[in-house]
Design a protein around this motif. Structure first.
Motif, PDB file in Angstrom:
ATOM      1  N   TYR A 633       0.840  -1.194   0.000  1.00  0.00           N
ATOM      2  CA  TYR A 633       0.000   0.000   0.000  1.00  0.00           C
ATOM      3  C   TYR A 633       0.878   1.247   0.000  1.00  0.00           C
ATOM      4  CZ  TYR A 633       1.107  -0.098   4.998  1.00  0.00           C
ATOM      5  OH  TYR A 633       1.761  -0.122   6.181  1.00  0.00           O
ATOM      6  N   SER A 634       0.271   2.311  -0.493  1.00  0.00           N
ATOM      7  CA  SER A 634       0.916   3.627  -0.510  1.00  0.00           C
ATOM      8  C   SER A 634      -0.170   4.659  -0.258  1.00  0.00           C
ATOM      9  CB  SER A 634       1.603   3.875  -1.860  1.00  0.00           C
ATOM     10  OG  SER A 634       2.152   5.177  -1.903  1.00  0.00           O
ATOM     11  N   ILE A 635      -0.018   5.456   0.799  1.00  0.00           N
ATOM     12  CA  ILE A 635      -1.017   6.450   1.199  1.00  0.00           C
ATOM     13  C   ILE A 635      -0.334   7.813   1.275  1.00  0.00           C
ATOM     14  CG2 ILE A 635      -2.648   7.132   2.993  1.00  0.00           C
ATOM     15  CD1 ILE A 635      -2.831   4.200   3.793  1.00  0.00           C
ATOM     16  N   GLU A 636      -0.980   8.787   0.675  1.00  0.00           N
ATOM     17  CA  GLU A 636      -0.428  10.145   0.683  1.00  0.00           C
ATOM     18  C   GLU A 636      -1.551  11.119   1.027  1.00  0.00           C
ATOM     19  OE1 GLU A 636       1.053  13.272  -2.658  1.00  0.00           O
ATOM     20  OE2 GLU A 636       2.192  11.390  -2.550  1.00  0.00           O
ATOM     21  N   LEU A 637      -1.341  11.937   2.048  1.00  0.00           N
ATOM     22  CA  LEU A 637      -2.289  12.960   2.491  1.00  0.00           C
ATOM     23  C   LEU A 637      -1.588  14.309   2.453  1.00  0.00           C
ATOM     24  CD1 LEU A 637      -3.773  11.104   5.601  1.00  0.00           C
ATOM     25  CD2 LEU A 637      -4.718  11.184   3.302  1.00  0.00           C
ATOM     26  N   SER A 638      -2.209  15.242   1.758  1.00  0.00           N
ATOM     27  CA  SER A 638      -1.613  16.582   1.658  1.00  0.00           C
ATOM     28  C   SER A 638      -2.724  17.623   1.735  1.00  0.00           C
ATOM     29  CB  SER A 638      -0.836  16.724   0.339  1.00  0.00           C
ATOM     30  OG  SER A 638      -1.679  16.501  -0.771  1.00  0.00           O
ATOM     31  N   ASN A 639      -2.382  18.821   2.178  1.00  0.00           N
ATOM     32  CA  ASN A 639      -3.349  19.918   2.275  1.00  0.00           C
ATOM     33  C   ASN A 639      -2.603  21.234   2.170  1.00  0.00           C
ATOM     34  OD1 ASN A 639      -2.450  19.066   5.099  1.00  0.00           O
ATOM     35  ND2 ASN A 639      -3.288  21.113   5.505  1.00  0.00           N
ATOM     36  N   PHE A 640      -3.332  22.256   1.754  1.00  0.00           N
ATOM     37  CA  PHE A 640      -2.762  23.603   1.639  1.00  0.00           C
ATOM     38  C   PHE A 640      -2.727  24.246   3.020  1.00  0.00           C
ATOM     39  CE2 PHE A 640      -4.791  23.095  -2.622  1.00  0.00           C
ATOM     40  CZ  PHE A 640      -3.613  23.037  -3.349  1.00  0.00           C
ATOM     41  N   THR A 641      -1.614  24.888   3.317  1.00  0.00           N
ATOM     42  CA  THR A 641      -1.464  25.584   4.606  1.00  0.00           C
ATOM     43  C   THR A 641      -1.440  27.088   4.438  1.00  0.00           C
ATOM     44  OG1 THR A 641       0.954  25.413   4.425  1.00  0.00           O
ATOM     45  CG2 THR A 641      -0.205  23.643   5.591  1.00  0.00           C
ATOM     46  N   GLY A 642      -1.671  27.582   3.246  1.00  0.00           N
ATOM     47  CA  GLY A 642      -1.662  29.013   2.992  1.00  0.00           C
ATOM     48  C   GLY A 642      -2.196  29.292   1.611  1.00  0.00           C
ATOM     49  N   SER A 643      -2.014  30.547   1.176  1.00  0.00           N
ATOM     50  CA  SER A 643      -2.488  30.970  -0.137  1.00  0.00           C
ATOM     51  C   SER A 643      -1.297  31.298  -1.024  1.00  0.00           C
ATOM     52  CB  SER A 643      -3.406  32.199  -0.010  1.00  0.00           C
ATOM     53  OG  SER A 643      -4.516  31.904   0.799  1.00  0.00           O
ATOM     54  N   ALA A 644      -1.561  31.242  -2.328  1.00  0.00           N
ATOM     55  CA  ALA A 644      -0.510  31.574  -3.283  1.00  0.00           C
ATOM     56  C   ALA A 644      -0.203  33.059  -3.235  1.00  0.00           C
ATOM     57  CB  ALA A 644      -0.942  31.157  -4.693  1.00  0.00           C
ATOM     58  N   ALA A 645       1.076  33.391  -3.418  1.00  0.00           N
ATOM     59  CA  ALA A 645       1.497  34.794  -3.381  1.00  0.00           C
ATOM     60  C   ALA A 645       2.773  34.953  -4.176  1.00  0.00           C
ATOM     61  CB  ALA A 645       1.701  35.262  -1.936  1.00  0.00           C
ATOM     62  N   ASN A 646       2.899  36.132  -4.802  1.00  0.00           N
ATOM     63  CA  ASN A 646       4.111  36.500  -5.541  1.00  0.00           C
ATOM     64  C   ASN A 646       4.454  35.477  -6.637  1.00  0.00           C
ATOM     65  OD1 ASN A 646       4.442  38.761  -3.829  1.00  0.00           O
ATOM     66  ND2 ASN A 646       5.558  37.498  -2.327  1.00  0.00           N
ATOM     67  N   GLY A 647       3.426  34.942  -7.293  1.00  0.00           N
ATOM     68  CA  GLY A 647       3.681  34.006  -8.389  1.00  0.00           C
ATOM     69  C   GLY A 647       4.152  32.637  -7.956  1.00  0.00           C
ATOM     70  N   LEU A 648       4.057  32.337  -6.668  1.00  0.00           N
ATOM     71  CA  LEU A 648       4.497  31.040  -6.161  1.00  0.00           C
ATOM     72  C   LEU A 648       3.285  30.190  -5.808  1.00  0.00           C
ATOM     73  CD1 LEU A 648       7.417  32.144  -3.804  1.00  0.00           C
ATOM     74  CD2 LEU A 648       7.586  31.244  -6.132  1.00  0.00           C
ATOM     75  N   PRO A 649       3.412  28.868  -5.909  1.00  0.00           N
ATOM     76  CA  PRO A 649       2.296  28.006  -5.509  1.00  0.00           C
ATOM     77  C   PRO A 649       2.023  28.150  -4.025  1.00  0.00           C
ATOM     78  CG  PRO A 649       3.924  26.781  -6.792  1.00  0.00           C
ATOM     79  CD  PRO A 649       4.546  28.099  -6.453  1.00  0.00           C
ATOM     80  N   PRO A 650       0.824  27.833  -3.601  1.00  0.00           N
ATOM     81  CA  PRO A 650       0.519  27.935  -2.166  1.00  0.00           C
ATOM     82  C   PRO A 650       1.296  26.887  -1.386  1.00  0.00           C
ATOM     83  CG  PRO A 650      -1.287  26.867  -3.334  1.00  0.00           C
ATOM     84  CD  PRO A 650      -0.348  27.386  -4.381  1.00  0.00           C
ATOM     85  N   PRO A 651       1.679  27.214  -0.173  1.00  0.00           N
ATOM     86  CA  PRO A 651       2.397  26.220   0.639  1.00  0.00           C
ATOM     87  C   PRO A 651       1.463  25.061   1.001  1.00  0.00           C
ATOM     88  CG  PRO A 651       1.823  28.141   1.953  1.00  0.00           C
ATOM     89  CD  PRO A 651       1.470  28.491   0.542  1.00  0.00           C
ATOM     90  N   SER A 652       2.032  23.899   1.131  1.00  0.00           N
ATOM     91  CA  SER A 652       1.235  22.707   1.446  1.00  0.00           C
ATOM     92  C   SER A 652       2.036  21.798   2.365  1.00  0.00           C
ATOM     93  CB  SER A 652       0.845  21.957   0.170  1.00  0.00           C
ATOM     94  OG  SER A 652       2.001  21.515  -0.519  1.00  0.00           O
ATOM     95  N   GLU A 653       1.313  20.878   2.977  1.00  0.00           N
ATOM     96  CA  GLU A 653       1.912  19.894   3.867  1.00  0.00           C
ATOM     97  C   GLU A 653       1.514  18.498   3.387  1.00  0.00           C
ATOM     98  OE1 GLU A 653       1.862  18.620   8.623  1.00  0.00           O
ATOM     99  OE2 GLU A 653       0.564  20.198   7.848  1.00  0.00           O
TER     100      GLU A 653
END
Length: 754
Positions: A633-653
Motif C-alpha cells: 500500500y501507498s497512502i499520501e495525504l496533503s493539504n494547503f497551509t496558505g495561499s498563493a502569493a508572488n507568483g508562487l504556488p501555495p504552501p502545502s503539507e
C-alpha cells in the motif's frame, strides 16, 4: 584328453597347459568365471592344447603373449593387444598377438587401411598409417595378420597411368550424376573381374561449373565418357493442375516437398502455387504425380470438428492479450525473438501464423478465424491456409506469411526458420497489455501458433489435436476468476490546540508648568487617541478590563484562553482483483499566477499552474494460502497551509506512508500514528520595561499556542470468493442503504395463480 560336457573354465585350461606342456603362464583375476565349452568327437592330443587355449582366449577377447621373462607366457585382455604385441615374422607361424610393419610400393596406405579394416578383429585390431613413408603398421592376432598380409600384397600393385577429362553436363546435375556413374562402374567391375586389380577410375563432381572430372586409364576412358553421355538426359516431365476444396495449395506443396528425396525434388518436381484460384500447377514425372494424387486424396477431405487444427477459446474472466503474454513467456519469447521474426518476414509483412498460410484472412468475422456463412469455400480456404504448415511434426515455420490491409496472406515459399518461437505482427486484431506497451498479437512455436483476438476476447490456437489438449488445459487454468479484495481505508486526523493571550495598553496625559507629557503604550488591546491619550477598549475576543481615570491613567487589559478538539474522518473503499492494483484519489486544485511583466504603468500576469493537494491511496493485494494477504500500500495525504502569493504556488503539507505487510483475511492494520506538535510563544513589550520582573506584564502582549495533530490510517482487507458474487451484493446493499439509495436488485413478489 577329454573335456567335461558342462564346459571348462579358462583358468583351468591354462593350468592344464602349464602341467602338460611345462609352459609357465601368468594371469590375473580377469579370467575367473570365464567358461568355454569344447565339443570334440575324438580324444584331444596334448600337442593341440596350446591352440585350444588361444582359441578360447580369443572367444573371450583375450590373448596369450610372451611375458617379459623368457620362456614365460602371459594372458592379457584384447584392448591391450597393441601395447603388448611383439614384432612378428613376415611368414611362418607365430603365436598370440603380433605387430607387423608393411612398406607399400604403389598403393596409398590410407586406402589400404580402409580396405583391410573389415578383416581385422573388431574392435581390438589396430592400424597406424604413415602416409609420408607409405608405411602401414598393423597389430592383431597372428593368424589374422597372416591372412591380412596376403590381402595387402594383392592390393599393393601398380595401376596404369590415368588420363583426366572435364565433361560438361547439359541436363543432369554433377552432384547427382557423379555417384551414379561411380556406382555403375563399381558394379560392372565386381561382376566381370575375377579378383583382379581395381579399375583405377575416379569421377568427381564440380558443382560450380556443373561438370564432371574423370580420371581413368586410356583404354577405359571412352567407356566412362559413353556412360556419362547416356545418363546426361532430362527426365520426362508432365504438367498437371490440382485444384482443392478443403486444403490449401501451399500446404500440399509443402508436404510434397518434404516427402520427396532431395535429389528427386530438384530434377523431377517443379511447382507453382496460384492463390487466387487455390490451385497447384506441378511438372513432374508420372511416378511423382502418382504419389501426389494419393496425397491429395487423403488431405482434400472435410475435417471433423474434433480433428480440426484450429480451436477457439472464449475467455470469461481474463483478457486475451494477458493470456497471450503469459503463453509467450512460457515459450521463452524475448525481444530478440521478436526482432528475429520481423527480420525473417517477407516484403509484404512479418511471418503469418501457421507458417505457410495460403488462405487469406480478411477483416470482420473472418479476422477471428471464421468465414461468413455465405462463403463456405472462403472458410475452407481460410482454415486450410492457416493450417498449411501442419504435418506429421505439427505446425512449423515452413513459410512466411505477410500482412496486407486488414487480412493476412501467405507470401509463398518454403523457407524454414531455425527459431522455435517467433513473434508475429498483429493480424487478428491489435491490443496492448495492461502496462500500456504493445502486446504481441500472436506467438508462433515449433508446433503451434497462438493468437489473441481482442475484439471477441478469444484465444485462437492452431495446432495438432494432441497439442490442443495441452493448450486447452493451460488456457483453462489461466482463465480462472481471480478472487477480489474489498479494501476499507479509514483515515482519522486528531487535532488538539491550546492557546493563551494577555495584553495591556496604558495612556496618560500630564505635565508640569506649561509643558504637557503624553505617555502611551498600544499593543492592539484598545484604540488610543494620540492627542489626548484617551484609550477606547476594542471589541476583542476574551475578557477586557478598562480603567479610565484622567487623574491617574487609562488602562485597558485583555486576556484570552483557547482550547479546541477536532477529528476528521475519511473512509474510502476499494474493490481490487487479486494481484491487481487499485488507486483512489481525491485531489483539490488551486491555480496560481505568475507575473510576466511588472512595469510602473502596467503589470502582466499569466496562469502559472495548478497546485494539487488531497488524498491518494494505492493498494495491491496478493492472496496466499490459508487466506493470508500480502498487501502493498501507498497512502499520501496533503493539504494547503496558505495561499498563493508572488507568483508562487501555495504552501502545502504532505504526509505519506508506503509499505508491504502480511495479514490474515478480515484483520485491520493500523498505519501511521504520525504526531505533529508545535509550540509558539510571542511577546510584544516596551524595551527595558519589558525586562523588569512582574512589571513586564503591564507593558505589552504575550501569547502561547500549543498544537497537537495525530494521523491514523486503518486498513481492513476482506477477501470476496463467492462465485455468485453474493458477498459483494451484501456489501453493496449495506452501503446503498446507509447512503439512502434504492437497491438495484429486483424484489421477488408472489404471482396469484388463477
Amino acid at each position: 584328453m577329454d573335456f567335461p560336457a558342462e564346459g571348462v573354465e579358462i583358468s583351468v585350461l591354462a593350468d592344464i597347459v602349464t602341467q602338460r606342456l611345462h609352459i609357465p603362464i601368468l594371469y590375473d583375476d580377469t579370467i575367473k568365471n570365464k567358461r568355454v565349452i569344447i565339443r570334440v568327437p575324438i580324444k584331444v592330443p596334448e600337442s593341440a592344447l596350446m591352440g585350444i587355449l588361444q582359441s578360447a582366449l580369443r572367444m573371450k577377447e583375450m590373448a596369450l603373449v610372451d611375458a617379459e621373462q623368457p620362456g614365460w607366457k602371459q594372458i592379457v585382455i584384447a584392448p591391450n593387444l597393441a601395447a603388448v604385441a611383439k614384432p612378428g615374422p613376415q611368414t611362418g607361424e607365430a603365436e598370440g598377438a603380433i605387430a607387423q610393419v608393411f612398406v607399400l610400393q604403389h598403393a596409398d596406405p590410407t586406402h589400404i587401411a580402409e580396405a583391410i579394416k573389415p578383416f581385422l578383429t573388431q574392435p581390438n585390431g589396430y592400424t597406424q598409417v604413415d602416409a609420408l613413408r607409405k608405411v602401414l603398421i598393423i597389430s592383431d592376432y597372428a593368424n589374422v595378420l597372416h591372412r591380412v598380409a596376403e590381402l595387402i600384397r594383392r592390393l599393393d600393385v601398380d595401376s596404369p597411368p590415368a588420363e583426366i577429362r572435364f565433361v560438361p553436363l547439359k541436363q543432369a546435375e554433377a552432384s547427382i550424376l557423379a555417384p551414379a556413374v561411380t556406382q555403375i562402374l563399381t558394379s560392372r567391375e565386381t561382376s566381370h573381374a575375377s579378383g583382379g586389380a581395381p579399375s583405377g577410375i575416379v569421377v568427381t563432381a564440380d558443382d560450380r561449373s556443373n561438370q564432371l572430372v574423370v580420371a581413368a586409364p586410356a583404354e577405359r576412358l571412352k567407356e566412362v565418357l559413353d556412360l556419362i553421355e547416356g545418363l546426361d538426359k532430362a527426365p520426362s516431365l508432365t504438367t498437371k493442375v490440382y485444384r482443392f476444396k478443403s486444403v490449401s495449395a501451399d500446404r500440399v506443396d509443402h508436404l510434397m516437398r518434404g516427402l520427396l528425396e532431395p535429389s528427386l525434388l530438384k530434377r523431377a518436381y517443379q511447382s507453382v502455387v496460384d492463390r487466387e484460384s487455390e490451385s497447384l500447377a506441378v511438372s513432374a514425372t508420372p511416378e511423382v504425380h502418382a504419389r501426389l494424387d494419393e496425397l491429395v486424396k487423403q488431405l482434400d477431405v472435410q475435417t471433423a470438428e474434433g480433428q480440426s487444427p484450429i480451436h477457439f477459446y472464449k475467455l470469461r474472466n481474463t483478457k486475451a492479450s494477458d493470456v497471450l503474454s503469459t503463453i509467450s513467456s512460457l515459450l521463452g519469447q524475448d525481444e530478440s525473438d521478436k526482432s528475429k521474426g520481423e527480420e525473417n518476414g517477407e516484403s509484404t509483412g512479418a511471418a503469418g501464423p501457421a507458417g505457410g498460410a495460403g488462405g487469406n484472412m480478411s477483416s470482420g468475422a473472418q479476422s477471428s478465424g471464421q468465414a461468413s456463412p455465405s462463403s463456405p469455400r472462403s472458410a475452407a480456404n481460410s482454415a486450410g491456409g492457416l493450417s498449411s504448415g501442419f504435418g506429421s511434426s505439427g505446425l512449423g515455420t515452413s513459410s512466411a506469411g505477410g500482412i496486407s490491409g486488414g487480412g493476412m496472406q501467405s507470401s509463398g515459399g518454403s523457407t524454414g526458420s531455425s527459431s522455435d518461437v517467433r513473434y508475429v505482427s498483429p493480424a487478428l486484431g491489435g491490443g496492448t497489455s495492461s502496462g500500456g506497451a504493445q502486446a504481441p498479437a500472436s506467438v508462433k512455436a515449433k508446433n503451434a501458433t497462438v493468437a489473441a483476438d481482442v475484439n471477441t476476447n478469444t484465444i485462437i490456437v492452431i495446432a495438432p489435436p494432441r497439442v490442443q489438449d495441452t493448450y486447452a488445459e493451460l488456457i483453462k487454468r489461466l482463465d480462472e476468476r481471480r478472487p477480489q479484495v474489498q479494501i476499507e481505508c479509514t483515515i482519522v486526523t486528531l487535532d488538539t490546540s491550546n492557546g493563551f493571550a494577555f495584553g495591556v495598553d496604558i495612556g496618560r496625559l500630564g505635565g508640569f508648568g506649561t509643558s504637557q507629557v503624553l505617555t502611551l503604550s498600544s499593543f492592539g488591546v484598545s484604540t488610543p487617541n494620540a492627542t489626548t491619550g484617551q484609550l477606547v477598549p476594542g471589541a476583542s475576543t476574551g475578557g477586557t478590563f478598562a480603567l479610565l481615570s484622567p487623574r491617574i491613567a487609562n488602562i485597558v487589559v485583555n486576556a484570552l484562553a483557547t482550547n479546541s478538539r477536532s477529528r476528521f474522518l475519511s473512509a474510502p473503499q476499494l474493490l481490487v482483483n487479486d494481484n491487481g492494483k487499485g488507486k483512489l484519489e481525491s485531489v483539490a486544485q488551486e491555480p496560481f499566477a505568475v507575473i510576466l511583466d511588472a512595469s510602473t504603468t502596467q503589470s502582466l500576469t499569466s496562469l502559472g499552474g495548478m497546485a494539487q493537494a488531497g488524498t491518494s491511496i494505492t493498494v495491491e493485494p496478493h492472496i496466499s494460502e490459508a487466506d493470508y494477504l500480502q498487501l502493498s500500500y501507498s497512502i499520501e495525504l496533503s493539504n494547503f497551509t496558505g495561499s498563493a502569493a508572488n507568483g508562487l504556488p501555495p504552501p502545502s503539507e504532505k504526509n505519506s506512508v508506503d509499505s508491504s505487510v502480511t495479514i490474515p483475511d478480515g484483520y485491520t492494520i493500523v498505519v501511521g500514528g504520525l504526531t505533529t506538535k508545535s509550540f509558539n510563544t510571542a511577546v510584544n513589550t516596551i524595551p527595558i520595561l519589558g525586562d523588569i520582573p512582574f512589571l513586564k506584564y503591564l507593558f505589552g502582549t504575550r501569547s502561547n499556542n500549543l498544537n497537537d495533530t495525530t494521523l491514523f490510517v486503518f486498513i481492513k482487507p476482506v477477501i470476496l470468493r463467492d462465485d455468485k458474487f453474493e458477498d459483494l451484493k451484501f456489501l453493496s446493499t449495506r452501503s446503498s442503504t446507509q447512503a439512502g439509495l434504492p437497491s438495484d436488485y429486483p424484489q421477488g413478489e408472489p404471482i396469484p395463480m388463477k
